[in-house]
Design a protein around this motif. Structure first.
Motif, PDB file in Angstrom:
ATOM      1  N   TRP A 294     128.425  -3.582  36.583  1.00 20.51           N
ATOM      2  CA  TRP A 294     127.064  -3.483  37.099  1.00 20.51           C
ATOM      3  C   TRP A 294     127.113  -2.723  38.423  1.00 20.51           C
ATOM      4  N   ASN A 296     124.427  -1.091  41.663  1.00 23.03           N
ATOM      5  CA  ASN A 296     123.069  -1.137  42.209  1.00 23.03           C
ATOM      6  C   ASN A 296     122.416   0.247  42.152  1.00 23.03           C
ATOM      7  N   LYS A 297     121.238   0.389  42.726  1.00 23.58           N
ATOM      8  CA  LYS A 297     120.496   1.643  42.628  1.00 23.58           C
ATOM      9  C   LYS A 297     121.235   2.814  43.270  1.00 23.58           C
ATOM     10  N   THR A 318     120.155 -10.529  41.123  1.00 22.13           N
ATOM     11  CA  THR A 318     119.369  -9.332  40.861  1.00 22.13           C
ATOM     12  C   THR A 318     118.187  -9.223  41.816  1.00 22.13           C
ATOM     13  N   MET A 325     117.004  -4.708  41.135  1.00 19.58           N
ATOM     14  CA  MET A 325     117.478  -4.207  39.843  1.00 19.58           C
ATOM     15  C   MET A 325     118.944  -3.814  39.930  1.00 19.58           C
ATOM     16  N   TYR A 326     119.565  -3.645  38.739  1.00 19.11           N
ATOM     17  CA  TYR A 326     120.903  -3.066  38.650  1.00 19.11           C
ATOM     18  C   TYR A 326     121.014  -2.267  37.358  1.00 19.11           C
ATOM     19  N   TRP A 327     122.044  -1.425  37.294  1.00 24.77           N
ATOM     20  CA  TRP A 327     122.381  -0.692  36.065  1.00 24.77           C
ATOM     21  C   TRP A 327     123.624  -1.318  35.453  1.00 24.77           C
ATOM     22  N   ASN A 375     114.509   3.183  31.629  1.00 19.34           N
ATOM     23  CA  ASN A 375     115.526   2.150  31.854  1.00 19.34           C
ATOM     24  C   ASN A 375     116.714   2.237  30.894  1.00 19.34           C
ATOM     25  N   ILE A 389     120.415   8.789  36.362  1.00 18.82           N
ATOM     26  CA  ILE A 389     119.914   7.546  36.954  1.00 18.82           C
ATOM     27  C   ILE A 389     119.699   7.681  38.464  1.00 18.82           C
ATOM     28  N   LYS A 434     118.982  -0.353  32.632  1.00 20.11           N
ATOM     29  CA  LYS A 434     118.382  -0.877  33.860  1.00 20.11           C
ATOM     30  C   LYS A 434     117.861  -2.287  33.635  1.00 20.11           C
ATOM     31  N   GLU A 436     116.051  -5.531  35.475  1.00 20.52           N
ATOM     32  CA  GLU A 436     115.237  -5.919  36.616  1.00 20.52           C
ATOM     33  C   GLU A 436     115.119  -7.438  36.688  1.00 20.52           C
TER      34      GLU A 436
END
Length: 512
Positions: A294, A296-297, A318, A325-327, A375, A389, A434, A436
């Motif tokens: 994971w 972060n932005k 999160t 949010m995270y990816w 997402n 992203i 993505k 959230e």
């Protein structure tokens, strides 16, 4: 059975001009108890009130009953006969200790103790009196440490149990008013509750007299303003509400207007990672919760991803990230593993633990090809994926290289994740999903005593005012206790009938 307006009694004739009524005028109908909210806690209260010989009405602002309880699968209990016959031993003392220690002793021990002592009776009531069938007693996540086996799964899920309660309520003469939103609880000069004012679907006032009112409006998870006011994260506009749309904190507002006070745990929420515009049954959504990599932005890793084994903890993590949010990064090897061998963790009964995510490849491709969706992205290389992203390619490339080193060595030197979840990123294409911050329900709001009565600033119970389910405070502290699965629904169903029994006792004693 259609919703009907209450008929006037001989003693309380309906006024001819409703909009010109004054507060001192008569009610449209009189009941022993009016329940505000038709979810699990409200229906439990209504049915028990009728069983106790009380006249009862339920006011539900939505066009159907159920609330957030309709999305749940089971409810918690301790030393139940369903546990005992399966050889499961979770003592009441063990449960009470777990609640107290998890909350760092900030829970209301009297309220928690009353719930723990009576939750097994709720199982008997729902099964023997309402016809519920319990298929299993289990946990939510096999690898989650410290989880107690308390999740009593109902055939047809809680939605079916609610149908059973509704049918029983109607058989017993409970008046149920749909699309009728309560707006004010009435309290007289002596401090006693006298009734409720509501508006029906036509915008007409409905005035119901009552000796007692049970507030069961489900909390405030659908109110961004209240999420910001009471929550730690101030992300109300970003949070995705996965529960009932009617949970906008109406009950809290009405109770505070007549002197009830907030509990110190009013900001507790059941959060979890969730994809926007996806259902909880989505295989892509479930893939995004897996304990892989994971970022972060900004493309940087931030946690031991095994936090995802407890979706409540993962939701809290999160919510605290930039943009909440995270990816979740996936390569083809991760996808093949999820399809061929199964996931590491599911999401309740909607996606089972170790389930093979057979829909994942097709769903991923469709989402990545959808220009309107923001997402899910696909890249032939890590650098291409980073660009899509909005992350600096060199940052994500570095994170991947470092993570791959940990995976190949079987040793996560940064966050010390269990090596069984460490898998290198080697085979394209690569995907980013993505995730959230979603919310199921808010947990805890108003201060109550162990009789489920709302209390005033002096700690005294307000005569005739009761607060149950997610409107009631004291059960949890900073976070929802997923290690005792089914807590929210167990408390909802149990607090409802406990409130009704206390009302019946006081009505029969002439105290209300």
């Amino acid at each position: 059975m259609p919703c009907r307006r209450p008929s006037a009694s001989d003693e309380e004739a309906r006024p001819t001009t409703r909009r010109k009524r004054k507060m001192t005028e008569k009610f449209d109908a009189q009941y022993d108890v009016v329940v505000i909210g038709g979810g699990g806690s409200g229906l439990s209260a209504a049915v028990q009130a009728a069983k106790d010989g009380l006249t009862c009405a339920v006011l539900e602002k939505e066009s159907q009953l159920g609330g957030s309880s309709a999305f749940a699968e089971g409810h918690a209990a301790f030393e139940s006969d369903e546990q005992i016959k399966r050889g499961i031993n979770v003592s009441k003392q063990e449960a009470l200790n777990a609640y107290i220690t998890y909350s760092h002793w900030r829970c209301d021990q009297a309220v928690v103790s009353r719930f723990v002592e009576n939750a097994a009776t709720t199982i008997k009531k729902m099964r023997d009196e309402e016809g519920a069938v319990y298929n299993d007693v289990t946990i939510t996540a096999p690898d989650q440490p410290g989880e107690l086996v308390t999740w009593h799964l109902v055939e047809g899920e809680i939605a079916h149990l609610l149908k059973l309660l509704e049918a029983d309520a109607r058989r017993r003469g409970v008046d149920i008013f749909l699309s009728t939103a309560a707006s004010k609880i009435l309290r007289d000069g002596s401090g006693k509750i006298t009734g409720v004012i509501a508006k029906d679907a036509d915008g007409e006032d409905v005035r119901l007299g009552a000796k007692a009112v049970v507030v069961a409006t489900g909390g405030y998870a659908a109110s961004p303003a209240m999420l910001n006011k009471y929550g730690k994260f101030k992300i109300g506009e970003r949070i995705i509400n996965a529960g009932g749309p009617g949970n906008t904190g109406d009950g809290l507002t009405m109770m505070k207007e007549i002197g009830a006070v907030e509990n110190s745990n009013i900001g507790t929420m059941a959060l979890f990672p969730l994809m926007r515009d996806k259902t909880v049954t989505s295989h892509v959504n479930n893939a995004g919760m897996q304990p892989y990599l994971w970022v972060n932005k900004y493309g940087r890793r931030f946690s031991d991803e095994a936090v995802g084994l407890n979706f409540g903890f993962a939701g809290d993590v999160t919510a605290g990230l930039p943009d909440a949010m995270y990816w979740c990064i996936l390569d083809q090897n991760h996808i093949d593993k999820l399809v061929d061998k199964g996931n590491e963790v599911g999401l309740g009964i909607y996606v089972h633990n170790y389930e093979k995510l057979v829909n994942l490849p097709t769903e991923l491709e469709a989402d990545a090809a959808d220009a309107k969706r923001t997402n899910v992205f696909k890249g032939g290389s890590i650098e291409e994926l980073a660009g899509k992203i909005g992350v600096k390619p060199e940052v994500l490339r570095t994170e991947i290289d470092v993570y791959n080193g940990y995976a190949r060595a079987g040793d996560d030197k940064k966050y010390h994740k269990d090596q069984k979840y460490l898998r290198p990123y080697e085979k394209g294409p690569f995907y980013a999903v993505k995730m959230e911050t979603g919310i199921m329900v808010s947990i805890g709001a108003m201060k109550i005593n162990d009789r489920m009565q709302a209390v005033d600033a002096n700690g005294e119970g307000i005569p005739g005012l009761y607060c149950v389910g997610c409107d009631a405070g004291g059960l949890c502290s900073e976070a929802y206790q997923l290690t005792i699965p089914g807590t929210a629904n167990g408390f909802a169903l149990t607090s409802g009938w406990l409130a009704a029994d206390d009302i019946a006792e006081k009505v029969k004693a002439g105290a209300l």
